[in-house]
Design an enzyme around this catalytic site. Structure first.
Site, mmCIF file in Angstrom:
data_model
loop_
_atom_site.group_PDB
_atom_site.id
_atom_site.type_symbol
_atom_site.label_atom_id
_atom_site.label_comp_id
_atom_site.label_asym_id
_atom_site.label_seq_id
_atom_site.Cartn_x
_atom_site.Cartn_y
_atom_site.Cartn_z
ATOM 1 N N THR A 1 4.284 0.423 -7.230
ATOM 2 C CA THR A 1 3.708 0.360 -8.429
ATOM 3 C C THR A 1 2.649 1.289 -9.349
ATOM 4 O O THR A 1 3.831 2.089 -10.323
ATOM 5 C CB THR A 1 2.377 -0.699 -8.345
ATOM 6 O OG1 THR A 1 3.174 -2.052 -7.785
ATOM 7 C CG2 THR A 1 1.533 -1.146 -10.046
ATOM 8 N N THR A 2 2.442 2.633 -8.644
ATOM 9 C CA THR A 2 1.769 3.698 -9.166
ATOM 10 C C THR A 2 3.190 4.105 -9.393
ATOM 11 O O THR A 2 4.034 4.755 -11.027
ATOM 12 C CB THR A 2 1.024 4.857 -8.185
ATOM 13 O OG1 THR A 2 0.257 3.844 -8.039
ATOM 14 C CG2 THR A 2 0.650 5.474 -9.029
ATOM 15 N N GLY B 1 0.903 -1.302 0.027
ATOM 16 C CA GLY B 1 0.269 0.154 -0.148
ATOM 17 C C GLY B 1 0.848 1.382 0.356
ATOM 18 O O GLY B 1 0.174 2.330 0.175
ATOM 19 N N ASP C 1 8.733 -2.887 -9.473
ATOM 20 C CA ASP C 1 8.192 -2.093 -8.770
ATOM 21 C C ASP C 1 8.454 -3.403 -7.112
ATOM 22 O O ASP C 1 7.552 -3.317 -5.976
ATOM 23 C CB ASP C 1 6.973 -2.259 -8.939
ATOM 24 C CG ASP C 1 6.158 -3.314 -9.524
ATOM 25 O OD1 ASP C 1 6.904 -4.334 -8.905
ATOM 26 O OD2 ASP C 1 5.177 -3.271 -9.638
#
Length: 201
Positions: free
Chosen positions: A14-15, A10, A85
């Site tokens: 990845t973003t 969280g 990531d």
């Protein structure tokens, strides 16, 4: 250049990896968590993780990630920059949060045995965020297998990543993503501006 990311579930790995890869015109290497058949079972097990199951999760991840590191090494040899990531720091930190100490130590030693089999990041971006932020983001993305993750577990995980990570990359940048917006170009530009200085140091 090979840039890896590390951080609790969280944190926004990845973003951010997607944004960095896009800006640097690099190959994006995604964490192979969808290929680990034992991970949903682990998340569903709640507070008490069976040792046999956690060992299956970690050893499966080790095989998947070593294979990806070899793929990354080949991309770098052919001149393609890579942003992942994840990093092998994920492997060791998660093992220490889920396995008994003696098994976590074995995972670390196994990683060390394979560490020369693939590429090592030139830069590791270590993300962090408070557990409340992690929980909100996890809820927003709505992955069913993450529904059982508790605030207490996320607090424990966030603390676990607040450890020295220099065994896993040549350079480290620590980034609190609670006040960093990966969709904001100014925030991303400020982060990218720190990369050339690291390369010259």
């Amino acid at each position: 250049m090979f840039i890896g990311l590390a951080g609790p579930t969280g944190a926004g790995k990845t973003t951010l990896a997607h944004r960095i890869a896009e800006r640097l015109k690099a190959h994006l290497m995604r964490d192979p968590f969808v290929d680990n058949p034992y991970l949903p079972k682990l998340y569903a097990s709640g507070k008490t993780h069976p040792v046999a199951l956690t060992l299956q999760v970690e050893l499966t991840f080790l095989a998947l990630r070593v294979a990806q590191l070899r793929e990354i090494r080949d991309l770098l040899i052919h001149g393609t920059p890579v942003v992942a990531d994840w990093s092998m720091a994920q492997q060791v930190v998660f093992a220490h949060t889920t396995l008994p100490p003696e098994d976590a130590s074995r995972v670390r030693k196994t990683y060390a045995t394979w560490s020369d089999a693939g590429a090592r990041p030139d830069l590791l971006i270590a993300l962090t965020a408070p557990a409340s932020v992690l929980a909100r983001r996890i809820a927003q993305r709505g992955r069913p297998m993450e529904a059982a993750l508790s605030i207490a577990y996320l607090e424990h995980l966030a603390r676990a990543f607040d450890t020295p990570l220099h065994d896993y990359a040549s350079r480290i940048i620590r980034l609190d993503t609670s006040d960093f917006n990966a969709f904001n170009d100014e925030d991303v530009n400020a982060l990218l501006a720190r990369l050339p200085a690291l390369e010259r140091s």
